[in-house]
Design a protein around this motif. Structure first.
Motif, PDB file in Angstrom:
ATOM      1  N   ALA A  88      29.185 -87.688  54.910  1.00  0.00           N
ATOM      2  CA  ALA A  88      29.334 -88.007  53.493  1.00  0.00           C
ATOM      3  C   ALA A  88      30.006 -89.368  53.316  1.00  0.00           C
ATOM      4  O   ALA A  88      29.571 -90.205  52.507  1.00  0.00           O
ATOM      5  N   ILE A  89      31.073 -89.601  54.067  1.00  0.00           N
ATOM      6  CA  ILE A  89      31.799 -90.864  53.954  1.00  0.00           C
ATOM      7  C   ILE A  89      30.944 -92.034  54.435  1.00  0.00           C
ATOM      8  O   ILE A  89      30.840 -93.071  53.763  1.00  0.00           O
ATOM      9  N   THR A  90      30.304 -91.889  55.584  1.00  0.00           N
ATOM     10  CA  THR A  90      29.533 -93.014  56.118  1.00  0.00           C
ATOM     11  C   THR A  90      28.285 -93.294  55.282  1.00  0.00           C
ATOM     12  O   THR A  90      27.894 -94.454  55.129  1.00  0.00           O
ATOM     13  N   VAL A  91      27.661 -92.256  54.732  1.00  0.00           N
ATOM     14  CA  VAL A  91      26.535 -92.470  53.820  1.00  0.00           C
ATOM     15  C   VAL A  91      26.986 -93.276  52.603  1.00  0.00           C
ATOM     16  O   VAL A  91      26.319 -94.225  52.182  1.00  0.00           O
ATOM     17  N   LEU A  92      28.127 -92.915  52.029  1.00  0.00           N
ATOM     18  CA  LEU A  92      28.642 -93.658  50.885  1.00  0.00           C
ATOM     19  C   LEU A  92      28.951 -95.101  51.262  1.00  0.00           C
ATOM     20  O   LEU A  92      28.582 -96.040  50.536  1.00  0.00           O
ATOM     21  N   LEU A  93      29.629 -95.313  52.382  1.00  0.00           N
ATOM     22  CA  LEU A  93      29.997 -96.664  52.786  1.00  0.00           C
ATOM     23  C   LEU A  93      28.760 -97.538  52.988  1.00  0.00           C
ATOM     24  O   LEU A  93      28.718 -98.694  52.547  1.00  0.00           O
ATOM     25  N   ARG A  94      27.741 -96.990  53.621  1.00  0.00           N
ATOM     26  CA  ARG A  94      26.524 -97.779  53.855  1.00  0.00           C
ATOM     27  C   ARG A  94      25.749 -98.011  52.563  1.00  0.00           C
ATOM     28  O   ARG A  94      25.083 -99.035  52.393  1.00  0.00           O
TER      29      ARG A  94
END
Length: 374
Positions: A88-94
């Motif tokens: 969830a965090i890495t999807v948002l960051l990207r």
């Protein structure tokens, strides 16, 4: 699919969240749909589902439920589920960041988020700035995205989300809040000014220590679409059975979290002043440095507390002497667990313990912990 439940208590909302209208002969909650491709129509593009990486019927119910819980009081909230909290965090960051953007992270937050930012984002040209949680609102100049974690993991510091939101928006930044520790039953970041929430549903929200799941929630339709597109392209998806397990587990979330919070409160009272325990922190403790801010923005203070013992050996001896506390990482499950956080690389003393209260009887946990400490 579902009508938001307004005016009800949290247990009622959890039981009803994401559940569609009654259909005679059908179960309360549909079972998992185990499919990769779906039948296509000659009317191309009319299908509600065509391939499981793009959509799944189970996602719709779970995402509606999470949107109801995180968006209570924030119209237009939508949620996107992912295969883990880190996903969830890495999807948002990207989805948000590009080369040259500035990302502000908590220096005392979850260590793997900092590792991802340093090992991946920085190499792609994103400028990563780490700031301690208590000072999060003070060092946001030039930021594109601010990721706050409150209460922080594992230190349990709390940041004033209204203040951080105002500071972030004044510089043109988006505010994302990791709501894993608090859960939407503990605080509602979107209602406090955040633009987006990320969380690991692996922890207290699903609560049975039997699945990995994360989600992103926002009332910004463009951001929601960008997150969904990144999930599709990266394949950071949640399997159908885990989707069903997570939605099934939501119904008992308020009951479980209330017991965990009650046990945490009783344990903190019992441990406060204990000669072998130092550095005791819990946002609900009236003497905690974060209590005033926490009381102003949290509805529940959570089932996680922290303290320090004399050494790593003292932590291992404490767990060995306990009948109810298991050594395990993660938190929020049915069982009371202790995690010596220094073993994972957190910048904490060797005897630092993150203790997650389970749903055992409160008196039993308190008695067992005190006996194990000696």
């Amino acid at each position: 699919m579902t009508t938001p439940q307004t005016g009800y208590g949290d247990s009622t909302r959890c039981v009803r969240a994401g559940v569609g209208p009654a259909v005679p002969g059908e179960p309360f909650l549909p079972g998992p749909v185990m499919a990769a491709p779906y039948h296509l129509s000659p009317d191309e593009g009319s299908e509600p589902h065509f391939y499981a990486r793009a959509s799944n019927p189970g996602w719709e119910g779970l995402e509606a439920a999470l949107a109801e819980l995180e968006g209570d009081g924030t119209p237009g909230t939508q949620a996107t589920v992912t295969g883990a909290g880190m996903a969830a965090i890495t999807v948002l960051l990207r989805a948000v960041l590009r080369s040259g953007d500035v990302l502000v992270l908590p220096s005392d937050g979850y260590y793997q988020v900092r590792a991802y930012a340093a090992e991946r984002l920085a190499s792609w040209g994103v400028v990563v700035r780490e700031v301690p949680t208590p000072r999060m609102a003070d060092e946001l100049d030039g930021a594109r995205l601010v990721l706050a974690e409150t209460p922080s993991n594992p230190g349990l510091d709390v940041v004033d989300l209204r203040a951080v939101a105002a500071a972030a928006h004044a510089t043109g930044a988006l505010l994302a809040v990791d709501n894993t520790t608090a859960t939407p039953l503990g605080q509602l970041p979107l209602g406090l000014g955040a633009d987006v929430v990320v969380a690991s549903g692996t922890k207290a929200l699903s609560g049975h220590s039997d699945l990995l799941m994360g989600y992103v929630a926002t009332a910004d339709p463009e951001l929601h679409a960008a997150v969904g597109r990144e999930r599709l392209l990266s394949g950071s998806v949640l399997g159908p059975f885990e989707t069903w397990l997570a939605h099934r587990s939501l119904g008992s979330a308020a009951l479980r979290i209330d017991r965990q919070c009650a046990t945490a409160a009783a344990l903190v009272e019992a441990l406060d002043g204990h000669p072998g325990v130092h550095g005791l922190r819990w946002p609900g403790l009236s003497s905690d440095p974060s209590h005033a801010v926490a009381a102003a923005q949290m509805r529940r203070f959570g089932g996680v507390l922290r303290f320090e013992l004399a050494s790593a050996e003292a932590v291992h001896a404490f767990v060995a002497a306990s009948s109810l506390v298991s050594a395990a990482t993660s938190f929020g499950g049915l069982h009371t667990t202790a995690d010596r956080r220094a073993r994972w690389g957190d910048a904490v003393p060797p005897g630092f313990v993150r203790l997650s209260c389970g749903i055992e009887d409160t008196a039993d946990v308190v008695r067992d912990v005190l006996a194990a400490l000696g």
